[in-house]
Design a protein around this motif. Structure first.
Motif, mmCIF file in Angstrom:
data_model
loop_
_atom_site.group_PDB
_atom_site.id
_atom_site.type_symbol
_atom_site.label_atom_id
_atom_site.label_comp_id
_atom_site.label_asym_id
_atom_site.label_seq_id
_atom_site.Cartn_x
_atom_site.Cartn_y
_atom_site.Cartn_z
ATOM 1 N N ASN A 117 -83.530 -19.432 52.599
ATOM 2 C CA ASN A 117 -82.234 -19.933 52.128
ATOM 3 C C ASN A 117 -81.855 -19.248 50.821
ATOM 4 O OD1 ASN A 117 -81.912 -21.774 54.271
ATOM 5 N ND2 ASN A 117 -83.357 -23.165 53.249
ATOM 6 N N THR A 134 -69.048 -21.742 50.365
ATOM 7 C CA THR A 134 -69.604 -22.946 50.993
ATOM 8 C C THR A 134 -68.836 -23.270 52.268
ATOM 9 O OG1 THR A 134 -68.175 -24.370 49.678
ATOM 10 C CG2 THR A 134 -70.371 -23.954 48.812
ATOM 11 N N THR A 136 -69.045 -26.233 55.855
ATOM 12 C CA THR A 136 -69.652 -27.422 56.453
ATOM 13 C C THR A 136 -69.892 -27.146 57.929
ATOM 14 O OG1 THR A 136 -68.353 -28.760 54.929
ATOM 15 C CG2 THR A 136 -69.388 -29.908 56.761
ATOM 16 N N ASP A 137 -71.105 -27.442 58.412
ATOM 17 C CA ASP A 137 -71.394 -27.211 59.835
ATOM 18 C C ASP A 137 -70.876 -28.381 60.668
ATOM 19 O OD1 ASP A 137 -73.233 -29.253 59.556
ATOM 20 O OD2 ASP A 137 -74.996 -27.966 59.708
ATOM 21 N N ARG A 139 -72.401 -30.770 62.030
ATOM 22 C CA ARG A 139 -73.074 -32.047 61.743
ATOM 23 C C ARG A 139 -72.661 -32.635 60.392
ATOM 24 N NH1 ARG A 139 -79.243 -30.800 63.631
ATOM 25 N NH2 ARG A 139 -78.787 -30.421 65.827
ATOM 26 N N GLY A 140 -71.784 -31.906 59.675
ATOM 27 C CA GLY A 140 -71.326 -32.409 58.390
ATOM 28 C C GLY A 140 -72.175 -31.986 57.208
ATOM 29 N N ARG A 141 -73.146 -31.080 57.427
ATOM 30 C CA ARG A 141 -73.989 -30.607 56.335
ATOM 31 C C ARG A 141 -73.291 -29.439 55.622
ATOM 32 N NH1 ARG A 141 -79.487 -30.125 59.734
ATOM 33 N NH2 ARG A 141 -78.013 -28.898 60.931
ATOM 34 N N VAL A 142 -73.399 -29.422 54.333
ATOM 35 C CA VAL A 142 -72.775 -28.369 53.533
ATOM 36 C C VAL A 142 -73.796 -27.253 53.301
ATOM 37 C CG1 VAL A 142 -71.688 -27.822 51.320
ATOM 38 C CG2 VAL A 142 -71.266 -30.036 52.416
ATOM 39 N N HIS A 143 -73.376 -26.034 53.546
ATOM 40 C CA HIS A 143 -74.226 -24.852 53.349
ATOM 41 C C HIS A 143 -73.512 -23.905 52.396
ATOM 42 C CE1 HIS A 143 -76.849 -25.906 56.742
ATOM 43 N NE2 HIS A 143 -75.734 -26.278 57.366
#
Length: 165
Positions: A117, A134, A136-137, A139-143
């Motif tokens: 990462n 940034t 959001t995928d 599933r709602g996760r922020v990357h």
């Protein structure tokens, strides 16, 4: 032509004794041509060779300037094609490098963290070489993804060009 300085008198003698007579005979004056008698075939050939040698020296000088400027021109061509910040993969394509090699170089410069990462470091963010994008995928996760800015791309292109030179 009225000065009494020694250098002015030498200049006047040169103009009156060399330049003006040459212009009267040939219609023009080229520095150093007084060594050639252009009224004869041999003198004209010698003058031609002298001019050709001077032109070749000028061309060689321009060729050397071109070769010295080529790495910078290549770097600017990469920058010109870039629009906005780009992912490391896109930057690698723009620089005609492998993605893994570029990541290795970024890690070596401490622009990104090591590992799976990867993140842009403060050492790259402060001067504006890299930024973070940034998203959001599903599933709602922020990357966050490290991206290379045009300034960073220019710096990397310049380094790559210097290594080739």
């Amino acid at each position: 032509m009225r000065s009494k300085l020694p250098s002015a008198e030498r200049f006047e003698e040169w103009v009156v004794g060399t330049v003006l007579p040459t212009i009267r005979k040939t219609g023009s004056y080229v520095r150093g041509e007084e060594a050639f008698d252009v009224t004869t075939e041999a003198g004209l050939a010698a003058a031609t060779m002298h001019v050709m040698a001077a032109l070749q020296a000028k061309a060689d000088g321009f060729r050397a300037m071109f070769e010295a400027a080529k790495p910078k021109a290549d770097a600017f061509a990469v920058i010109e094609e870039a629009t906005g910040s780009m992912t490391v993969t896109e930057a690698a394509k723009a620089l005609k490098a492998k993605r893994a090699d570029l990541y290795g170089s970024l890690e070596h410069r401490k622009w990104v963290t090591k590992g799976k990462n990867r993140q842009a470091t403060a050492a790259a963010l402060r001067p504006g070489y890299m930024d973070t994008r940034t998203h959001t995928d599903t599933r709602g996760r922020v990357h966050s993804t490290p991206v290379v800015t045009p300034k960073g791309l220019a710096y990397l292109a310049r380094i790559k060009a210097q290594k080739r030179a």
